[in-house]
Design a protein around this motif. Structure first.
Motif, PDB file in Angstrom:
ATOM      1  N   TYR A 131     143.410  78.321  10.289  1.00 42.69           N
ATOM      2  CA  TYR A 131     143.041  77.376  11.344  1.00 42.69           C
ATOM      3  C   TYR A 131     142.520  78.128  12.566  1.00 42.69           C
ATOM      4  CZ  TYR A 131     145.819  73.932   8.746  1.00 42.69           C
ATOM      5  OH  TYR A 131     146.327  73.104   7.781  1.00 42.69           O
ATOM      6  N   ARG A 132     141.511  77.562  13.175  1.00 39.25           N
ATOM      7  CA  ARG A 132     141.085  78.025  14.501  1.00 39.25           C
ATOM      8  C   ARG A 132     141.796  77.121  15.505  1.00 39.25           C
ATOM      9  NH1 ARG A 132     137.112  81.434  16.270  1.00 39.25           N
ATOM     10  NH2 ARG A 132     136.422  81.645  14.107  1.00 39.25           N
ATOM     11  N   VAL A 133     142.567  77.749  16.383  1.00 42.04           N
ATOM     12  CA  VAL A 133     143.422  76.994  17.292  1.00 42.04           C
ATOM     13  C   VAL A 133     143.030  77.286  18.736  1.00 42.04           C
ATOM     14  CG1 VAL A 133     145.811  76.415  17.876  1.00 42.04           C
ATOM     15  CG2 VAL A 133     145.284  77.375  15.605  1.00 42.04           C
ATOM     16  N   TRP A 134     142.732  76.231  19.478  1.00 43.38           N
ATOM     17  CA  TRP A 134     142.478  76.348  20.912  1.00 43.38           C
ATOM     18  C   TRP A 134     143.741  75.892  21.641  1.00 43.38           C
ATOM     19  CZ3 TRP A 134     138.817  74.730  17.436  1.00 43.38           C
ATOM     20  CH2 TRP A 134     137.629  75.482  17.392  1.00 43.38           C
ATOM     21  N   LEU A 135     144.188  76.683  22.609  1.00 43.05           N
ATOM     22  CA  LEU A 135     145.490  76.477  23.228  1.00 43.05           C
ATOM     23  C   LEU A 135     145.378  75.983  24.664  1.00 43.05           C
ATOM     24  CD1 LEU A 135     146.998  79.817  21.922  1.00 43.05           C
ATOM     25  CD2 LEU A 135     147.439  77.530  20.996  1.00 43.05           C
ATOM     26  N   ALA A 136     146.404  75.271  25.091  1.00 44.63           N
ATOM     27  CA  ALA A 136     146.429  74.771  26.462  1.00 44.63           C
ATOM     28  C   ALA A 136     146.682  75.894  27.457  1.00 44.63           C
ATOM     29  CB  ALA A 136     147.507  73.695  26.597  1.00 44.63           C
ATOM     30  N   GLU A 172     142.495  81.189  22.421  1.00 45.17           N
ATOM     31  CA  GLU A 172     141.964  80.872  21.087  1.00 45.17           C
ATOM     32  C   GLU A 172     142.476  81.900  20.079  1.00 45.17           C
ATOM     33  OE1 GLU A 172     137.680  80.522  18.724  1.00 45.17           O
ATOM     34  OE2 GLU A 172     137.724  80.544  20.923  1.00 45.17           O
ATOM     35  N   ILE A 173     143.021  81.399  18.977  1.00 43.66           N
ATOM     36  CA  ILE A 173     143.513  82.272  17.918  1.00 43.66           C
ATOM     37  C   ILE A 173     143.070  81.745  16.550  1.00 43.66           C
ATOM     38  CG2 ILE A 173     145.562  83.043  19.190  1.00 43.66           C
ATOM     39  CD1 ILE A 173     147.217  81.075  17.479  1.00 43.66           C
ATOM     40  N   LEU A 174     143.054  82.643  15.568  1.00 40.33           N
ATOM     41  CA  LEU A 174     142.949  82.260  14.164  1.00 40.33           C
ATOM     42  C   LEU A 174     144.337  82.402  13.567  1.00 40.33           C
ATOM     43  CD1 LEU A 174     139.639  84.046  13.101  1.00 40.33           C
ATOM     44  CD2 LEU A 174     139.979  81.612  13.555  1.00 40.33           C
ATOM     45  N   LEU A 175     144.870  81.320  13.058  1.00 35.34           N
ATOM     46  CA  LEU A 175     146.234  81.286  12.534  1.00 35.34           C
ATOM     47  C   LEU A 175     146.188  80.977  11.043  1.00 35.34           C
ATOM     48  CD1 LEU A 175     149.332  81.258  13.270  1.00 35.34           C
ATOM     49  CD2 LEU A 175     149.092  78.771  13.419  1.00 35.34           C
ATOM     50  N   THR A 176     146.744  81.867  10.230  1.00 29.75           N
ATOM     51  CA  THR A 176     146.801  81.664   8.782  1.00 29.75           C
ATOM     52  C   THR A 176     148.243  81.456   8.370  1.00 29.75           C
ATOM     53  OG1 THR A 176     144.867  83.086   8.442  1.00 29.75           O
ATOM     54  CG2 THR A 176     146.230  82.621   6.530  1.00 29.75           C
ATOM     55  N   ILE A 177     148.492  80.327   7.710  1.00 25.72           N
ATOM     56  CA  ILE A 177     149.842  79.995   7.257  1.00 25.72           C
ATOM     57  C   ILE A 177     149.807  79.750   5.750  1.00 25.72           C
ATOM     58  CG2 ILE A 177     150.539  79.024   9.478  1.00 25.72           C
ATOM     59  CD1 ILE A 177     150.082  76.236   8.319  1.00 25.72           C
ATOM     60  N   SER A 178     150.979  79.804   5.125  1.00 29.38           N
ATOM     61  CA  SER A 178     151.055  79.612   3.677  1.00 29.38           C
ATOM     62  C   SER A 178     151.927  78.422   3.311  1.00 29.38           C
ATOM     63  CB  SER A 178     151.610  80.881   3.005  1.00 29.38           C
ATOM     64  OG  SER A 178     152.890  81.201   3.522  1.00 29.38           O
ATOM     65  N   GLU A 179     152.148  77.545   4.282  1.00 28.64           N
ATOM     66  CA  GLU A 179     152.942  76.335   4.054  1.00 28.64           C
ATOM     67  C   GLU A 179     152.128  75.124   4.506  1.00 28.64           C
ATOM     68  OE1 GLU A 179     157.376  77.533   5.196  1.00 28.64           O
ATOM     69  OE2 GLU A 179     155.887  78.213   6.649  1.00 28.64           O
ATOM     70  N   GLY A 180     152.712  73.949   4.345  1.00 31.76           N
ATOM     71  CA  GLY A 180     152.030  72.746   4.778  1.00 31.76           C
ATOM     72  C   GLY A 180     152.994  71.714   5.314  1.00 31.76           C
ATOM     73  N   TYR A 182     154.792  69.131   7.967  1.00 38.61           N
ATOM     74  CA  TYR A 182     154.253  68.064   8.819  1.00 38.61           C
ATOM     75  C   TYR A 182     153.899  68.611  10.200  1.00 38.61           C
ATOM     76  CZ  TYR A 182     154.137  63.592  11.343  1.00 38.61           C
ATOM     77  OH  TYR A 182     153.771  62.523  12.119  1.00 38.61           O
ATOM     78  N   HIS A 183     152.617  68.453  10.603  1.00 34.41           N
ATOM     79  CA  HIS A 183     152.156  68.896  11.918  1.00 34.41           C
ATOM     80  C   HIS A 183     152.539  70.349  12.195  1.00 34.41           C
ATOM     81  CE1 HIS A 183     151.940  64.511  13.663  1.00 34.41           C
ATOM     82  NE2 HIS A 183     150.986  64.772  12.781  1.00 34.41           N
ATOM     83  N   GLN A 184     152.492  71.185  11.156  1.00 33.32           N
ATOM     84  CA  GLN A 184     153.083  72.513  11.272  1.00 33.32           C
ATOM     85  C   GLN A 184     152.476  73.367  12.375  1.00 33.32           C
ATOM     86  OE1 GLN A 184     153.760  74.642   7.642  1.00 33.32           O
ATOM     87  NE2 GLN A 184     153.983  76.624   8.660  1.00 33.32           N
ATOM     88  N   VAL A 185     151.152  73.426  12.445  1.00 34.23           N
ATOM     89  CA  VAL A 185     150.527  74.303  13.446  1.00 34.23           C
ATOM     90  C   VAL A 185     150.902  73.853  14.855  1.00 34.23           C
ATOM     91  CG1 VAL A 185     148.344  75.122  14.400  1.00 34.23           C
ATOM     92  CG2 VAL A 185     148.629  74.928  11.915  1.00 34.23           C
TER      93      VAL A 185
END
Length: 232
Positions: A131-136, A172-180, A182-185
């Protein structure tokens, strides 16, 4: 397969409509009129309805660039359904492998193959998702370290699996996860004292969102992309 079921599957008819078409003499098999609903259709048969050939719809594998303010369901639940973006036969036979929230954009994989989607989404498979994540707020080194080690989510018994974090900028970060989960990120960033301002999924497993696809556009997956998901 019974002929009435074949018609309801591939001609988008209800079972009663299929039987009516048979009774009215609208169905032919290899050029011969068939009225028996229980007639067994094989792969060698050529079925036509009012003179139009019916071709079986095989398994389908689709990549969609999900736009914002759309939902991964067949119902427009206050937002546009992503299925309304595609004119396809029997959309009711399709489902999303790994849904995204209405406000999240990016890669959505759609298929009719239940085993294939299970291989993508089963917790046991640990399929990676980037995911590409933009942060507050600007992210700290400490928060990155926490994400990479695994964080405790509210209501969960175990911490998340270690994530991979690539910092693009302060917010801004790139976050890679291996789960899914609910609303995990969103929950992971909340757990380290930040908030997700915008979220975009770039990949699932080895399948990357096509850069040429604009939001709302879609294409069929290539054979290599399909085969990258091991259904065994």
């Amino acid at each position: 397969m019974r002929l009435d079921k074949y018609l309801s599957t591939f001609a988008d008819l209800t079972r009663s409509q299929a039987k009516r078409a048979l009774k009215n003499g609208e169905v032919e098999c290899d050029g011969e009129l068939i009225k028996d609903p229980s007639f067994k259709v094989t792969a060698d048969h050529h079925i036509s309805l009012v003179g139009m050939p019916l071709e079986p719809v095989g398994e389908r594998y689709i990549m969609l660039h999900k736009p914002e303010e759309s939902v991964c369901s067949h119902v427009d639940d206050g937002y546009m359904s992503i299925f309304s973006l595609m004119e396809l036969p029997r959309p009711d036979k399709l489902h999303v492998a790994g849904r995204l929230d209405a406000d999240t954009t990016g890669l959505v994989l759609i298929t009719s193959d239940g085993q294939w989607s299970h291989a993508l989404t089963s917790p046991r498979r640990h399929c990676s998702k980037r995911y590409r994540v933009w942060l507050a707020d600007p992210i700290t080194d400490g928060a990155i370290s926490q994400l990479e080690q695994g964080v405790e989510l509210h209501g969960e018994d175990k911490p998340t699996q270690p994530a991979q974090v690539e910092q693009v900028s302060d917010t801004e970060i790139l976050l890679t996860i291996s789960e899914g989960k609910y609303h995990q990120v969103k929950r992971m960033l909340a757990a380290v004292g930040n908030k997700v301002a915008a979220l975009h999924r770039e990949s699932m497993g080895d399948i990357e969102l096509d850069e040429d696809l604009e939001p709302g556009d879609w294409r069929y997956l290539t054979e290599d992309e399909i085969a990258s998901v091991d259904k065994r």
